[in-house]
Design a protein around this motif. Sequence first.
Motif, PDB file in Angstrom:
ATOM      1  N   ASP A  11       0.867  -1.179   0.000  1.00 40.02           N
ATOM      2  CA  ASP A  11       0.000   0.000   0.000  1.00 40.02           C
ATOM      3  C   ASP A  11       0.901   1.225   0.000  1.00 40.02           C
ATOM      4  O   ASP A  11       1.798   1.328   0.848  1.00 40.02           O
ATOM      5  CB  ASP A  11      -0.882   0.030   1.253  1.00 40.02           C
ATOM      6  N   SER A  81      -5.207  -1.355  -7.168  1.00 41.88           N
ATOM      7  CA  SER A  81      -6.404  -0.671  -6.690  1.00 41.88           C
ATOM      8  C   SER A  81      -6.081   0.689  -6.099  1.00 41.88           C
ATOM      9  O   SER A  81      -4.930   1.031  -5.864  1.00 41.88           O
ATOM     10  CB  SER A  81      -7.159  -1.542  -5.672  1.00 41.88           C
ATOM     11  N   GLY A  83      -8.459   4.493  -6.233  1.00 39.04           N
ATOM     12  CA  GLY A  83      -8.753   5.646  -7.079  1.00 39.04           C
ATOM     13  C   GLY A  83      -9.116   5.325  -8.511  1.00 39.04           C
ATOM     14  O   GLY A  83      -9.101   6.210  -9.364  1.00 39.04           O
ATOM     15  N   ARG A  85     -11.816   5.017 -10.761  1.00 36.22           N
ATOM     16  CA  ARG A  85     -13.221   5.424 -10.622  1.00 36.22           C
ATOM     17  C   ARG A  85     -13.839   5.970 -11.895  1.00 36.22           C
ATOM     18  O   ARG A  85     -15.016   6.340 -11.895  1.00 36.22           O
ATOM     19  CB  ARG A  85     -13.338   6.488  -9.520  1.00 36.22           C
ATOM     20  N   ASN A 102      -8.932  -3.581  -9.023  1.00 37.42           N
ATOM     21  CA  ASN A 102      -9.906  -3.786  -7.957  1.00 37.42           C
ATOM     22  C   ASN A 102     -10.626  -2.465  -7.724  1.00 37.42           C
ATOM     23  O   ASN A 102      -9.995  -1.488  -7.328  1.00 37.42           O
ATOM     24  CB  ASN A 102      -9.158  -4.255  -6.699  1.00 37.42           C
ATOM     25  N   GLY A 104     -13.339  -0.063  -5.842  1.00 35.40           N
ATOM     26  CA  GLY A 104     -14.017   0.062  -4.563  1.00 35.40           C
ATOM     27  C   GLY A 104     -15.150   1.068  -4.636  1.00 35.40           C
ATOM     28  O   GLY A 104     -16.309   0.726  -4.890  1.00 35.40           O
ATOM     29  N   THR A 105     -14.809   2.333  -4.454  1.00 30.38           N
ATOM     30  CA  THR A 105     -15.797   3.415  -4.420  1.00 30.38           C
ATOM     31  C   THR A 105     -16.700   3.418  -5.645  1.00 30.38           C
ATOM     32  O   THR A 105     -17.925   3.630  -5.531  1.00 30.38           O
ATOM     33  CB  THR A 105     -15.053   4.765  -4.307  1.00 30.38           C
TER      34      THR A 105
HETATM   35  O1  LIG Z   1      -6.002  -1.208   1.668  1.00 29.68           O
HETATM   36  C1  LIG Z   1      -6.162  -0.384   2.578  1.00 29.68           C
HETATM   37  O2  LIG Z   1      -5.538  -0.469   3.662  1.00 29.68           O
HETATM   38  C2  LIG Z   1      -7.134   0.734   2.387  1.00 29.68           C
HETATM   39  C3  LIG Z   1      -7.333   1.626   3.420  1.00 29.68           C
HETATM   40  C4  LIG Z   1      -8.213   2.668   3.258  1.00 29.68           C
HETATM   41  C5  LIG Z   1      -8.866   2.812   2.072  1.00 29.68           C
HETATM   42  C6  LIG Z   1      -8.685   1.941   1.046  1.00 29.68           C
HETATM   43  C7  LIG Z   1      -7.816   0.884   1.182  1.00 29.68           C
HETATM   44  N1  LIG Z   1      -7.562  -0.038   0.212  1.00 29.68           N
HETATM   45  C8  LIG Z   1      -8.174  -0.295  -0.977  1.00 29.68           C
HETATM   46  O3  LIG Z   1      -8.452   0.834  -1.819  1.00 29.68           O
HETATM   47  C9  LIG Z   1      -9.237   0.312  -2.854  1.00 29.68           C
HETATM   48  C10 LIG Z   1     -10.433   1.151  -3.102  1.00 29.68           C
HETATM   49  O4  LIG Z   1     -10.086   2.310  -3.759  1.00 29.68           O
HETATM   50  P1  LIG Z   1     -11.253   3.132  -4.473  1.00 29.68           P
HETATM   51  O5  LIG Z   1     -12.343   3.260  -3.457  1.00 29.68           O
HETATM   52  O6  LIG Z   1     -11.637   2.326  -5.659  1.00 29.68           O
HETATM   53  O7  LIG Z   1     -10.615   4.432  -4.784  1.00 29.68           O
HETATM   54  C11 LIG Z   1      -9.724  -1.036  -2.404  1.00 29.68           C
HETATM   55  O8  LIG Z   1      -8.899  -2.057  -2.958  1.00 29.68           O
HETATM   56  C12 LIG Z   1      -9.493  -0.978  -0.934  1.00 29.68           C
HETATM   57  O9  LIG Z   1      -9.479  -2.264  -0.390  1.00 29.68           O
END
Ligand SMILES: O=C(O)c1ccccc1N[C@@H]1O[C@H](COP(=O)(O)O)[C@@H](O)[C@H]1O
Length: 241
Positions: A11, A81, A83, A85, A102, A104-105
């Motif tokens: 990360d 993964s 950002g 989006r 991957n 997320g948001t």
């Molecule tokens: O992985 C982490 O520790 C983490 C902590 C806080 C936020 C996100 C984290 N990880 C990963 O980020 C992507 C999501 O990113 P987005 O929302 O698509 O911009 C996802 O893999 C989370 O697990």
Amino acid sequence: MSRLELLPAVDVRDGQAVRLVKGASGTETSFGEPLAAALAWQSAGAEWLHLVDLDAAFGTGSNRELVRGITETLDIKVELSGGIRDDASLAAALATGCTRVNLGTAALESPDWVAKVIAEHGDRIAVGLDVIGTTLRGRGWTSEGGQLFEVLARLDAEGCARYVVTDVNRDGTLTGPNLQLLRDVCAATDRPVVASGGVSSLDDLVAIAGLVGEGVEGAIVGKALYEQKFTLGEALEAVSG
Ligand SMILES: O=C(O)c1ccccc1N[C@@H]1O[C@H](COP(=O)(O)O)[C@@H](O)[C@H]1O
């Protein structure tokens, strides 16, 4: 039966490899240069790297060039993964040559776009289901994004290939994985699941490996490796079946 895949995590925040506690911004412990960490996991036998641009996930910037350099340098598969989006960030991520991204948001806030990119890119798209209880979290895990099993059913219907399931309250805590959450998600979908959050010991990995038959395909390992609770070689041996 298949062997559990292991995905060591790198990360990146502000150019450094870090681990957070429960994903909270400001809880970073730094573990140095991200490329060095990624190469160390590759040398130790990793077949996958789980690579996260935390600044992009939190909306505090971008490590895009650094992340691209890591993905281009490694020979192993990369799950990328943070950002991703919109069309531009997805195109940039896929152009790194990563094996999959991957989301997320976006899966919570832009369902039409996610359905479109699942249809276009198939297996190269996974969705991260980051949860507290059964409530999904987005935007660096700072915002609520709906109910886990409702969103899972929608993504399943759209053909999502795979889920990365994180129990936010276990992540970075070394308190063990949420095995019941993994079982519940596997029972709700026929797609493979990658487990994330809480791994602290080889016994935890063996316990996750016990869920392969239910649909768990892999496990992300972060803090336990950085804090040398075990080596990656030991972990690979423990899940070799
Ligand atoms: O992985 C982490 O520790 C983490 C902590 C806080 C936020 C996100 C984290 N990880 C990963 O980020 C992507 C999501 O990113 P987005 O929302 O698509 O911009 C996802 O893999 C989370 O697990």
